[in-house]
Every structure is written in C-alpha cells, then in structure tokens.
Design a protein around this motif. Sequence first.
Motif, PDB file in Angstrom:
ATOM      1  N   CYS A 152       1.639  11.932 -10.350  1.00 47.64           N
ATOM      2  CA  CYS A 152       1.322  10.785  -9.150  1.00 47.64           C
ATOM      3  C   CYS A 152      -0.233  11.190  -7.941  1.00 47.64           C
ATOM      4  CB  CYS A 152       2.156  11.673  -8.295  1.00 47.64           C
ATOM      5  SG  CYS A 152       2.064  13.477  -6.864  1.00 47.64           S
ATOM      6  N   ASP A 179     -10.410   9.803  -4.220  1.00 42.33           N
ATOM      7  CA  ASP A 179      -9.166   9.471  -3.873  1.00 42.33           C
ATOM      8  C   ASP A 179      -9.489   7.614  -4.056  1.00 42.33           C
ATOM      9  OD1 ASP A 179      -6.871   8.626  -4.018  1.00 42.33           O
ATOM     10  OD2 ASP A 179      -6.723   9.614  -1.941  1.00 42.33           O
ATOM     11  N   THR A 193      -1.578  12.726  -5.425  1.00 38.98           N
ATOM     12  CA  THR A 193      -1.033  14.203  -4.896  1.00 38.98           C
ATOM     13  C   THR A 193      -1.193  14.549  -5.398  1.00 38.98           C
ATOM     14  OG1 THR A 193       0.418  12.749  -2.611  1.00 38.98           O
ATOM     15  CG2 THR A 193       0.110  15.844  -3.140  1.00 38.98           C
ATOM     16  N   ASN A 253       0.512  -0.774   0.138  1.00 40.05           N
ATOM     17  CA  ASN A 253      -0.202   0.233   0.293  1.00 40.05           C
ATOM     18  C   ASN A 253       0.882   1.279  -0.088  1.00 40.05           C
ATOM     19  OD1 ASN A 253      -2.444  -1.703  -0.042  1.00 40.05           O
ATOM     20  ND2 ASN A 253      -3.355  -0.991   2.025  1.00 40.05           N
TER      21      ASN A 253
HETATM   22  N1  PLP Z   1      -4.330   8.426  -1.444  1.00 35.53           N
HETATM   23  C1  PLP Z   1      -4.177   7.555  -0.794  1.00 35.53           C
HETATM   24  C2  PLP Z   1      -5.030   6.627  -0.573  1.00 35.53           C
HETATM   25  C3  PLP Z   1      -2.423   6.983  -0.777  1.00 35.53           C
HETATM   26  O1  PLP Z   1      -2.466   5.774  -0.394  1.00 35.53           O
HETATM   27  C4  PLP Z   1      -1.738   7.645  -1.108  1.00 35.53           C
HETATM   28  C5  PLP Z   1      -0.529   7.205  -0.719  1.00 35.53           C
HETATM   29  O2  PLP Z   1       0.370   6.306  -0.813  1.00 35.53           O
HETATM   30  C6  PLP Z   1      -1.588   8.855  -1.953  1.00 35.53           C
HETATM   31  C7  PLP Z   1      -3.339   9.686  -2.401  1.00 35.53           C
HETATM   32  C8  PLP Z   1      -0.455   9.932  -2.766  1.00 35.53           C
HETATM   33  O3  PLP Z   1       0.024   9.480  -4.047  1.00 35.53           O
HETATM   34  P1  PLP Z   1       1.255   9.559  -4.653  1.00 35.53           P
HETATM   35  O4  PLP Z   1       2.218   9.238  -3.365  1.00 35.53           O
HETATM   36  O5  PLP Z   1       1.108   9.001  -5.794  1.00 35.53           O
HETATM   37  O6  PLP Z   1       1.267  10.796  -4.403  1.00 35.53           O
END
Ligand code: PLP
Length: 423
Positions: free
Chosen positions: A96, A203, A98, A34
């Motif tokens: 990503c 999300d 985020t 995860n």
């Molecule tokens: N949202 C969730 C539920 C996540 O688990 C994560 C990363 O762990 C993110 C957003 C952020 O993802 P990223 O690292 O691709 O920006």
Amino acid sequence: MKQSRFAAAVSSFVLFCQTYHVKLISMTIYLDNNATTAVAPEVFEAMVPFLQQEYFNPSSMYPAAKPARAAVETARQTIAGHLGAEHPSELLFTSCATESINAAFFGAARANPNRKHVITTAVEHPAVLEVCKELQHEGYEVSYIGVDRKGNLNLGEFVRELRHDTLLAAVMHANSETGVVFPIDRLARIVKETNPEIMFFCDATQSVTKMPIHLTGNFRHVDMLAFSGHKIHAPKGTGGFYVRRGTRIRPFMLGGHQEFSRRGGTENVPYIAGLAKAFDIAAVSHDADRVRIEMLRNKLESAIVARVPYVEVNGAEAERMPNTLNLAVHCIEGEGILYQLSEFGICASSGSACTSGSLEPSHVLTAMGVPFTAKHGSVRISLSRYTTEAEIDTVIEAFPDIVARLRRLSPYWDQEKNQPRKG
Ligand code: PLP
C-alpha cells in the motif's frame, strides 16, 4: 417551483423514515472515491488466473511458476512505462502507499544517518505525518510548510527551510481532502538546484493515473514516489514504490530476496497483475474520464453553491483534482450531513477524525485557515469514472434540504445567518 415541491416531498419522506427507522434505500451512490475505489471488472478478470491456476510462488524455480514470475515482471514494465521511469527495476511492489511512504522515510534515514532534518507540508496524509512524528521522537527536526487560504503551498517558506543537513523533502502531489495539487516539478527542481544531496519524495496516491506524472519528464527531479492500488480501481493491499536509480536508501521490509532484495515478502501476483491492468485502463480512458468527471463535479458544485447559502468550496481557487469537491457548510457538522446523505444511499466523507470522543476538525482545513463554523461542516465528495449524472442529480436534490434541516437545529446558524458575509 416544481423542483422545490419535489424536494419538500423527498425531505418529508426522509424525515418520516428516520422517525420510524425505515431503511430508505438499499442502492448505493458511491461518492467517496478518494477513500477507495471499486475494482474495475477488467482488473478483476486480470487477477483471476493468478488466484486460481497460476497460483505459484513467482520465486519458485520449477517451470509451473514461470507465468507468475512473468506476470510480476510484465506488470513492472507496464507500470514503469506508464510512469516514464528510466528502468523497470526502479519500481518496487508494496502492500500500500503507507508502506511505500514508510520505506521512503526510514530507508532514507538509515542510509544517511548524518542528515537529521526533514521538510514536509502541514497538509500531508497521516501516513506521512505520523512517520514524521516518529522521526521527531528519534531526534530529527521536521519543518511543516504551511498553505494559504486557497490551499497553495507557501513556496517562500519551503525554500527558506532547505538546509545543509536536510535529508528529505516530502510533498504530496494532490491533497486527499481538497484535491489541491502542488507544483511537484517546480518544488523538486528547487530542491535539486539548492542542494542535490537532498532527496525529493512525492506521495502521489491521489494523483497517479489521474494527473500527468512522467519520471523522466515533469517528475524528473523526484527521487521517490509512492502510490496505492485501491485509489485507482485496483484492489486494496497493493501499492508501488518508485526509487530512482542511485538514490541512497536502505531496505525497509527485511526478509527474502524479492524485489531485487529491496523489499522482502512474496509478491502478491494477482494484485500486481490487477494493478498493471488498472494503469493500462487509465492510460486509455484518462482524457475522456477527466472531462466527464470534471463536468459532473462542476455541475454538482455550482448547483450546491447556488442553492445553499453560506457554503464555501475549499480549494476552489487553486489547481484542483477534477474529481474532488470539498464543501465547507457553515454552522452544521459534517457528520450530520453525512448521516443524512447516507439515508439516500449516498456515501461521502468529512474531514473530521473522531478521536477520543471529540470531533477534531480536519488538519488540512485548519492549515488553510478555514473558520471554525465552516471547517466542522466540511464534506468531501469524490467522483470516479463510474459516477453517473443521475447520481449527481440525486445529490443536488437532497443536499439543500439536508442542510436546511440541520441548520434549523444549529445554535450557530441563528447568529451567522444575520451577519454580513465575509470574503
Ligand atoms: N497518501 C494519501 C494522499 C492518501 O490519500 C492515502 C489514503 O487515503 C494514503 C497516502 C494511504 O494509502 P494506503 O491506504 O494505500 O496506505
């Protein structure tokens, strides 16, 4: 009997190695999927041509750049198809999840300046919570909907908080720590029936390709959706942002005219090609992967619960991702368990965030009301399609002794072990 002798021998060996600083195992048992996943070999292969001979900028006009442009548009069609989007242009490539989350919140806020209220949940990823905090600084009101002890969202509270000036309702699909899945179809429908002006953002970083998501089916009321490549065996540095046609948002990343002028920046062609490949692989192997991963997770869960006293499984009574196991081990710290697991080459994670020298318990477990002596001992184990049964058996052998050893040093354990067990 045989097993416990074996476990005792392993335990003494580990203790010896720790005492004399012997590096035990160079093999890695990766159970932190995860957090991120290994790039699938097929994904890697799909990327290579665009790192080498087809390296051109997809926006360039000369014929040599055509394969790069074609790769981006083919990937868009592929992923939009897997997600059941109405049209490929609803899918934008980002760096990503985020970034996609920031684009959704700030893009919606800028396009609709009179709506100053946001609804989200208390258990979102920091990528959402930090954006909400920022909006609060800018004068927005944010309602954080709570969860119950099982991890389920408080639906009544969610409905009560919908207002005439609500900009956005943002709810994650699957929780990264516990794996608990929220009923997005139901929540998004409630929002649209209450006030179609309110946007619904999801999300889906932990669930995409792993749970059914169909943007003209069960997710038809979702306006915006975020996901990331590195949780699904594509590389880090690539993500997706779905925006339903007609959704009023302003672009977040300003620059060139890429992505239909909605997200500036030269497209990351190799990673986008890899992302599409990851979706293709998942579409073929999803059902078989799911069954096998769930079987392994359940084997691990029942073995630990049977062998380790005073351990709870956070989220076990809710709908949960098949790959996630969140254990609350009473009276010891998750970090201690992780350190000891790492001596066996086992990579897992805990819910705590080490901030300014103090170990903050997980905000997700806090929202669930997990008691103090348990939430500090939380460990998250997350599997992938590459997890083997032998790896799970290694954890089953190692875990009970690690806990027993740490509890012998715990001041809380002496008190708790003699108490009658609650709940
Ligand atoms: N949202 C969730 C539920 C996540 O688990 C994560 C990363 O762990 C993110 C957003 C952020 O993802 P990223 O690292 O691709 O920006």
